[in-house]
Design a protein around this motif. Sequence first.
Motif, short mmCIF file in Angstrom:
data_model
loop_
_atom_site.label_atom_id
_atom_site.label_comp_id
_atom_site.label_asym_id
_atom_site.label_seq_id
_atom_site.Cartn_x
_atom_site.Cartn_y
_atom_site.Cartn_z
N ASP A 321 -12.39 -10.78 -0.82
CA ASP A 321 -10.95 -10.99 -0.64
C ASP A 321 -10.47 -10.44 0.70
O ASP A 321 -9.69 -11.09 1.41
N ASP A 322 -10.91 -9.23 1.05
CA ASP A 322 -10.45 -8.62 2.31
C ASP A 322 -11.00 -9.39 3.51
O ASP A 322 -10.30 -9.56 4.51
N LEU A 441 -0.45 -4.97 5.45
CA LEU A 441 0.26 -3.69 5.53
C LEU A 441 -0.18 -2.76 4.40
O LEU A 441 -0.48 -1.58 4.62
N LEU A 442 -0.24 -3.28 3.17
CA LEU A 442 -0.65 -2.46 2.03
C LEU A 442 -2.11 -2.04 2.16
O LEU A 442 -2.46 -0.89 1.86
N GLN A 443 -2.96 -2.94 2.63
CA GLN A 443 -4.38 -2.61 2.76
C GLN A 443 -4.61 -1.51 3.79
O GLN A 443 -5.39 -0.59 3.57
N THR A 466 6.59 0.36 -7.81
CA THR A 466 6.71 -0.86 -6.98
C THR A 466 5.40 -1.15 -6.28
O THR A 466 4.95 -2.31 -6.22
N LEU A 467 4.76 -0.10 -5.75
CA LEU A 467 3.48 -0.27 -5.07
C LEU A 467 2.44 -0.83 -6.05
O LEU A 467 1.70 -1.77 -5.72
N LEU A 474 -0.87 -9.02 -5.65
CA LEU A 474 -1.68 -9.48 -4.51
C LEU A 474 -3.18 -9.32 -4.76
O LEU A 474 -3.99 -9.62 -3.88
N ASN A 475 -3.54 -8.80 -5.97
CA ASN A 475 -4.94 -8.65 -6.35
C ASN A 475 -5.70 -7.79 -5.33
O ASN A 475 -6.80 -8.11 -4.89
N ILE A 476 -5.08 -6.67 -4.94
CA ILE A 476 -5.69 -5.74 -3.99
C ILE A 476 -6.41 -4.64 -4.77
O ILE A 476 -5.79 -3.95 -5.59
#
Length: 485
Positions: A321-322, A441-443, A466-467, A474-476
């Motif tokens: 994914d990344d 940004l989150l990653q 929220t995070l 986003l399946n992170i």
Amino acid sequence: MDGTVLIADDDRTIRIVLTQALTRAGCRVHATGSLAQLSKWVEEGRGDLVITDVMMPDGNGIDRIPAIRDARPDLPVIVISAQNTIVTAIRATEAEAFEYLPKPFDLPDLMAKANQALSRRPRKSDPLPDAAAPRPAADPAMPLIGHAPAMQSLFRMVARILNADLPVLIAGEPGVGKTTIARSFHDLSDRRDQGLAILTSADAGDEAISRAADKARGGTILIENPAGFDAAAQARLIGLIESLESGPDRALAPRIVATTGPDPQADVAAGRLRSDLYYRLAGVTVTVPPLRARVDDILPLAAHLLARAVTQGLPDRALGDDAAALLRVHAFPGNVRELENMMRRLALTASGPTITAAEMREALTQQGASRAAPLTVVPVPAPSSAAAEGAGPAPYQLGGGNGPLSDSVEAHLQRYFDLHGDSLPPPGLYDRILREIERPLLQVALDATGGNQLRCADLLGINRNTLRKKLTELNIEVTRRRKLM
């Protein structure tokens, strides 16, 4: 809108959405997940319009169209399909489908097509076309796939002129797949059982041109970049075309298909391409879009190319994914050819079955090192003036002092709009752009905080819940780790 619509799709969600939309528009709807049930309804005389998927549990929707036409000659059929290949578009056109729309389709667009189909007045005197000839399966060596509007428009154009006798000029940037498109005009057409001859500037003497004409008798002659031919060779090409058009064997004359750069008229203006040759080649001009105009196709293309690498003896790999997120935002100045080279290299060098973000980052760096420096973001030094106190954090700026990050985003968006010409981008732009920015940004923030969600939420200035919600949406994947000091 008035009429009865028959829907066949094995996806229950699509059946529900279409049923609700068409019912609200005033239609009566019968929906099924079976082609057999669809055929029964048609034979019973039900329905004023059919909307069918292609790949169904009990058959192929396009293969069913000739039987529908035999039973109900005036019943229009709209084909919807996730099989977003040029072969699907061609087969739908050959089967005389009223319209072909790729999934995920734009609902207002489908409703407009349905309204057109229901409003159409059938003409009883129209002759019935013959059943579509069986087509070979899509060649796995041909990366002619794409859901992007630019590619679907290209597929429809190819389908409409595939068997016409007009010469075709295929324009586009280097590496976009012009030769692949050109070959499809032979390999997927009625001429596919005849010869295909290819002429390049390296072999354009009298003998070579004569051999090409003989080899392609009844088939196709593909001329690669005629603007690269010298003046004498271009004159010989004109002579060839004139002899084919007026010779005694006109019925067996090969079709002429040529490839060129993105602006053949500029080649004419600059004297690189004779104007009389250009007008003989440009019976129909087809433009192949670059990858930057079909961003949504990058990941499906990458998966296709990795699968093709396996058939060529390379290891079986898949994108993590990344890694996929990094690949999707790459500019690809080298287009499909660059993407193919990168996928082959990653298939060889990846350490495991899943290509990681680090491996993708290294491949992208190697691919682009000679073209441009990597993008970096650095804070602008705070002004020393006391007047700046209380002004808040400094704006972010691209490395090298090229201006605020917002300027770069604005330039990127403006380029995106420019690529659509006089048309607007597909609806939903706001959410798509936010997703493009939010995920990296989150990653990056998670990586910087070692996967600690509490610290990451604090860094971002958002609530921890929220995070967590955003990470799920986003399946992170989050991996906690200790930082090495």
